[in-house]
Design a protein around this motif. Sequence first.
Motif, PDB file in Angstrom:
ATOM      1  N   LEU A  54      -7.141   6.930   0.492  1.00  0.00           N
ATOM      2  CA  LEU A  54      -7.202   5.746   1.344  1.00  0.00           C
ATOM      3  C   LEU A  54      -6.706   4.501   0.620  1.00  0.00           C
ATOM      4  O   LEU A  54      -6.036   3.661   1.205  1.00  0.00           O
ATOM      5  CB  LEU A  54      -8.639   5.517   1.825  1.00  0.00           C
ATOM      6  N   GLY A  55      -7.053   4.372  -0.649  1.00  0.00           N
ATOM      7  CA  GLY A  55      -6.601   3.230  -1.429  1.00  0.00           C
ATOM      8  C   GLY A  55      -7.534   2.038  -1.362  1.00  0.00           C
ATOM      9  O   GLY A  55      -8.367   1.925  -0.455  1.00  0.00           O
ATOM     10  N   ARG A  56      -7.411   1.164  -2.337  1.00  0.00           N
ATOM     11  CA  ARG A  56      -8.207  -0.064  -2.426  1.00  0.00           C
ATOM     12  C   ARG A  56      -7.360  -1.195  -3.001  1.00  0.00           C
ATOM     13  O   ARG A  56      -6.360  -0.954  -3.674  1.00  0.00           O
ATOM     14  CB  ARG A  56      -9.420   0.133  -3.354  1.00  0.00           C
ATOM     15  N   VAL A  57      -7.802  -2.409  -2.716  1.00  0.00           N
ATOM     16  CA  VAL A  57      -7.270  -3.581  -3.401  1.00  0.00           C
ATOM     17  C   VAL A  57      -8.451  -4.199  -4.132  1.00  0.00           C
ATOM     18  O   VAL A  57      -9.361  -4.746  -3.504  1.00  0.00           O
ATOM     19  CB  VAL A  57      -6.640  -4.588  -2.422  1.00  0.00           C
ATOM     20  N   GLY A  58      -8.465  -4.075  -5.428  1.00  0.00           N
ATOM     21  CA  GLY A  58      -9.645  -4.437  -6.196  1.00  0.00           C
ATOM     22  C   GLY A  58     -10.732  -3.414  -5.929  1.00  0.00           C
ATOM     23  O   GLY A  58     -10.542  -2.218  -6.137  1.00  0.00           O
ATOM     24  N   THR A  59     -11.846  -3.877  -5.409  1.00  0.00           N
ATOM     25  CA  THR A  59     -12.948  -2.975  -5.086  1.00  0.00           C
ATOM     26  C   THR A  59     -13.113  -2.795  -3.578  1.00  0.00           C
ATOM     27  O   THR A  59     -14.027  -2.106  -3.135  1.00  0.00           O
ATOM     28  CB  THR A  59     -14.268  -3.505  -5.676  1.00  0.00           C
ATOM     29  N   GLY A  94       5.357   0.323   3.102  1.00  0.00           N
ATOM     30  CA  GLY A  94       5.597   0.903   1.776  1.00  0.00           C
ATOM     31  C   GLY A  94       5.078   0.005   0.672  1.00  0.00           C
ATOM     32  O   GLY A  94       4.499   0.471  -0.316  1.00  0.00           O
ATOM     33  N   GLN A  95       5.274  -1.301   0.833  1.00  0.00           N
ATOM     34  CA  GLN A  95       4.739  -2.248  -0.136  1.00  0.00           C
ATOM     35  C   GLN A  95       3.210  -2.218  -0.141  1.00  0.00           C
ATOM     36  O   GLN A  95       2.576  -2.309  -1.198  1.00  0.00           O
ATOM     37  CB  GLN A  95       5.236  -3.659   0.178  1.00  0.00           C
ATOM     38  N   GLN A  96       2.623  -2.078   1.028  1.00  0.00           N
ATOM     39  CA  GLN A  96       1.166  -1.975   1.096  1.00  0.00           C
ATOM     40  C   GLN A  96       0.678  -0.717   0.380  1.00  0.00           C
ATOM     41  O   GLN A  96      -0.347  -0.741  -0.303  1.00  0.00           O
ATOM     42  CB  GLN A  96       0.717  -1.946   2.553  1.00  0.00           C
ATOM     43  N   ARG A  97       1.400   0.364   0.552  1.00  0.00           N
ATOM     44  CA  ARG A  97       1.030   1.612  -0.128  1.00  0.00           C
ATOM     45  C   ARG A  97       1.118   1.449  -1.638  1.00  0.00           C
ATOM     46  O   ARG A  97       0.252   1.923  -2.389  1.00  0.00           O
ATOM     47  CB  ARG A  97       1.951   2.739   0.357  1.00  0.00           C
ATOM     48  N   ARG A  98       2.144   0.760  -2.093  1.00  0.00           N
ATOM     49  CA  ARG A  98       2.330   0.549  -3.531  1.00  0.00           C
ATOM     50  C   ARG A  98       1.205  -0.300  -4.105  1.00  0.00           C
ATOM     51  O   ARG A  98       0.677  -0.009  -5.177  1.00  0.00           O
ATOM     52  CB  ARG A  98       3.681  -0.128  -3.786  1.00  0.00           C
ATOM     53  N   VAL A  99       0.816  -1.347  -3.385  1.00  0.00           N
ATOM     54  CA  VAL A  99      -0.213  -2.262  -3.877  1.00  0.00           C
ATOM     55  C   VAL A  99      -1.601  -1.641  -3.815  1.00  0.00           C
ATOM     56  O   VAL A  99      -2.394  -1.755  -4.756  1.00  0.00           O
ATOM     57  CB  VAL A  99      -0.182  -3.586  -3.089  1.00  0.00           C
ATOM     58  N   SER A 100      -1.909  -0.975  -2.704  1.00  0.00           N
ATOM     59  CA  SER A 100      -3.270  -0.465  -2.496  1.00  0.00           C
ATOM     60  C   SER A 100      -3.487   0.934  -3.052  1.00  0.00           C
ATOM     61  O   SER A 100      -4.619   1.342  -3.288  1.00  0.00           O
ATOM     62  CB  SER A 100      -3.606  -0.463  -1.006  1.00  0.00           C
ATOM     63  N   GLY A 101      -2.400   1.671  -3.237  1.00  0.00           N
ATOM     64  CA  GLY A 101      -2.529   3.029  -3.758  1.00  0.00           C
ATOM     65  C   GLY A 101      -3.019   4.045  -2.750  1.00  0.00           C
ATOM     66  O   GLY A 101      -3.451   5.135  -3.128  1.00  0.00           O
ATOM     67  N   GLY A 102      -2.962   3.709  -1.459  1.00  0.00           N
ATOM     68  CA  GLY A 102      -3.451   4.658  -0.466  1.00  0.00           C
ATOM     69  C   GLY A 102      -2.919   4.394   0.922  1.00  0.00           C
ATOM     70  O   GLY A 102      -2.070   3.526   1.141  1.00  0.00           O
ATOM     71  N   LEU A 103      -3.448   5.135   1.894  1.00  0.00           N
ATOM     72  CA  LEU A 103      -2.921   5.166   3.253  1.00  0.00           C
ATOM     73  C   LEU A 103      -3.577   4.182   4.219  1.00  0.00           C
ATOM     74  O   LEU A 103      -3.036   3.935   5.294  1.00  0.00           O
ATOM     75  CB  LEU A 103      -3.120   6.574   3.841  1.00  0.00           C
TER      76      LEU A 103
END
Length: 207
Positions: free
Chosen positions: A62-67, A176-185
């Motif tokens: 799923l990914g996160r930005v920070g916590t 794609g940029q969101q995926r790169r930053v957050s590491g998830g879907l």
Amino acid sequence: MDAEAHPARRRVVATVMTAVVGAVLLAVSLRIEPGSAWFYPSTLALAAVWAVGAWASGPLHLGRVGTERPVAPALLVGGGLAAVFVLGALVVREIPVLADRVSDVLAYADRGPWLPLLLITVINGVAEEMFFRGALFDALDRAPVSITAVAYAAVTLVTGNPMLAFAALILGVVVGQQRRVSGGLLAPAITHVTWSVTMLFVLPALF
């Protein structure tokens, strides 16, 4: 070495096979006569292809930005992207050759009940992100944002509608940029669905 190579090989094989089958089904679904009962099962089958192919390729995150899970930022990005497209639509509708291509896609929204169309829009948006910003993104060692965006546009171009492919390219770069930053879907899926649902209900009023 072999143990490490096997998951990577499985991911590549799964993504290639899924992309081919998905492109064919997408082309078929958008060549079905608007209003036909076959449109709904064909688009659901397409969503199943993207989702199953993504799961078959390997783990998804799923990914996160920070916590935090990036829910609110993704909604804002999706709304902002939709606003840009609405402004663009005001220009496109004044150019007959482009307006006709947009109207070809919107015919499906004009000739079907809104609830099934809404559900299909949400399901397909999530499934597409599972594959393109999930499986395919993880299968790439270099330039995953650019390559997944181009791949998404190329698959969409199989429909024969360049306007749809152009929209897919722009959307693909953003998520794609969101995926790169957050590491998830999660962020790509929320943005994609927000954008798609807005287009579903706003564009028919403009054209």
